[in-house]
Design a protein around this motif. Structure first.
Motif, PDB file in Angstrom:
ATOM      1  N   ASN A  77       3.893   1.483  -1.077  1.00  0.00           N
ATOM      2  CA  ASN A  77       4.671   1.485  -2.306  1.00  0.00           C
ATOM      3  C   ASN A  77       3.929   2.145  -3.471  1.00  0.00           C
ATOM      4  OD1 ASN A  77       6.747   0.869  -4.017  1.00  0.00           O
ATOM      5  ND2 ASN A  77       6.368  -1.323  -4.084  1.00  0.00           N
ATOM      6  N   GLU A  78       2.615   2.150  -3.399  1.00  0.00           N
ATOM      7  CA  GLU A  78       1.819   2.681  -4.502  1.00  0.00           C
ATOM      8  C   GLU A  78       2.059   4.167  -4.736  1.00  0.00           C
ATOM      9  OE1 GLU A  78      -0.207   1.092  -6.554  1.00  0.00           O
ATOM     10  OE2 GLU A  78      -0.024  -0.877  -5.604  1.00  0.00           O
ATOM     11  N   SER A  79       2.298   4.931  -3.657  1.00  0.00           N
ATOM     12  CA  SER A  79       2.295   6.384  -3.813  1.00  0.00           C
ATOM     13  C   SER A  79       3.387   7.118  -3.042  1.00  0.00           C
ATOM     14  CB  SER A  79       0.927   6.934  -3.366  1.00  0.00           C
ATOM     15  OG  SER A  79       0.660   6.576  -2.016  1.00  0.00           O
ATOM     16  N   ALA A  97       7.329   5.254  -5.648  1.00  0.00           N
ATOM     17  CA  ALA A  97       6.465   5.708  -6.745  1.00  0.00           C
ATOM     18  C   ALA A  97       7.048   6.884  -7.518  1.00  0.00           C
ATOM     19  CB  ALA A  97       5.089   6.082  -6.189  1.00  0.00           C
ATOM     20  N   ARG A  99      -2.293  -8.367  -8.997  1.00  0.00           N
ATOM     21  CA  ARG A  99      -2.157  -7.152  -9.794  1.00  0.00           C
ATOM     22  C   ARG A  99      -2.029  -7.465 -11.285  1.00  0.00           C
ATOM     23  NH1 ARG A  99      -0.067  -1.966  -9.171  1.00  0.00           N
ATOM     24  NH2 ARG A  99       0.263  -2.360  -6.964  1.00  0.00           N
ATOM     25  N   ARG A 159       0.827  -1.210   0.000  1.00  0.00           N
ATOM     26  CA  ARG A 159       0.000   0.000   0.000  1.00  0.00           C
ATOM     27  C   ARG A 159       0.856   1.253   0.000  1.00  0.00           C
ATOM     28  NH1 ARG A 159      -4.386  -2.029   4.566  1.00  0.00           N
ATOM     29  NH2 ARG A 159      -5.724  -3.248   3.144  1.00  0.00           N
ATOM     30  N   THR A 163       4.594  -3.600  -8.592  1.00  0.00           N
ATOM     31  CA  THR A 163       4.358  -2.262  -9.141  1.00  0.00           C
ATOM     32  C   THR A 163       5.356  -1.922 -10.240  1.00  0.00           C
ATOM     33  OG1 THR A 163       5.610  -1.401  -7.246  1.00  0.00           O
ATOM     34  CG2 THR A 163       3.203  -1.280  -7.125  1.00  0.00           C
TER      35      THR A 163
END
Length: 230
Positions: A15-17, A22, A78, A13, A50
């Protein structure tokens, strides 16, 4: 080595933003690799996928691997069938044939490993001659700044606490000086083609930047290297 199974969802979670993944590591790896259309790429330490997804979106045929089964399961959720995903410990022989890949990525994985000899030898084996590996590790100079009393020239283990999605975890790394990295690459059959110390990607939200860092300015964080198989 840190066991990501224990906090895989929290890490994924974040790592997404977050800034470091990111807006810093992922875009720089994609930039360094350039045109990937049709190229076979191995993403070791792929985590929740990701970066793997970014490589697929660039047209690469990607195989991702990670020692954490929980992370690989998140990557499968994913990516579905868009990439091959395997549970593989980088410290063990890779389950791929010689010269299987045009490129490889080891993004934020080698600094968890004490001995680089076997992992680098395996990466060289599965790459075709002239293939590339993009390596991203904690910048050795950052270690000297944070731990001024430590011996910069010694390969040493250390642990730090990080917060991922509101959960505090301890990560254990291995610091090694720059010359030790270079020696390990040479012994494994690589030469360093590029060294990059980039700024965060254009468009990074200002509120994510370290205090006092202006947009477009570099800071000491990760070291990016493109290795060429010789």
């Amino acid at each position: 080595m840190t066991d990501y199974d224990d906090f895989a969802v929290a890490y994924a979670r974040s790592n997404e933003s977050n800034l470091f993944n990111a807006h810093y590591a992922r875009p720089e790896v994609v930039r360094l690799l350039g045109d990937l259309r049709g190229r076979r790429v191995l993403d070791v330490g792929c985590g929740s996928g990701t970066l793997t997804e970014s490589l697929v979106e660039q047209g690469a045929v990607v195989t991702g691997s990670d020692r954490s089964a929980a992370m690989v399961e998140l990557a499968r959720e994913r990516l579905g069938d868009r990439a091959e995903l395997d549970v593989v410990d980088l410290s063990s022989p890779l389950p791929y044939a010689d010269a299987s890949f045009d490129d490889a990525v080891a993004c934020l994985v080698l600094h968890y490993v004490q001995d680089w000899s076997a992992p680098l030898a395996e990466l060289r084996r599965v790459l075709r001659p002239g293939g590339r590996v993009v390596v991203v590790v904690n910048h050795p100079t950052a270690h000297a700044v944070v731990y001024p009393d430590a011996d910069y020239f010694a390969t040493r283990e250390y642990s730090e606490d990080y917060e991922f999605d509101g959960r505090t975890v301890w990560l254990t790394f291995w610091h090694r000086p720059l010359h030790a990295m270079s020696d390990a690459f040479t012994e494994a059959g690589f030469r360093i083609g590029t060294i990059s110390e980039p700024p965060p990607a254009p468009g990074t939200p200002v509120e994510l930047l370290p205090p006092g860092l202006e947009p477009g300015r570099s800071f000491i964080c990760f070291l990016f290297m493109v290795l060429e198989a010789v």
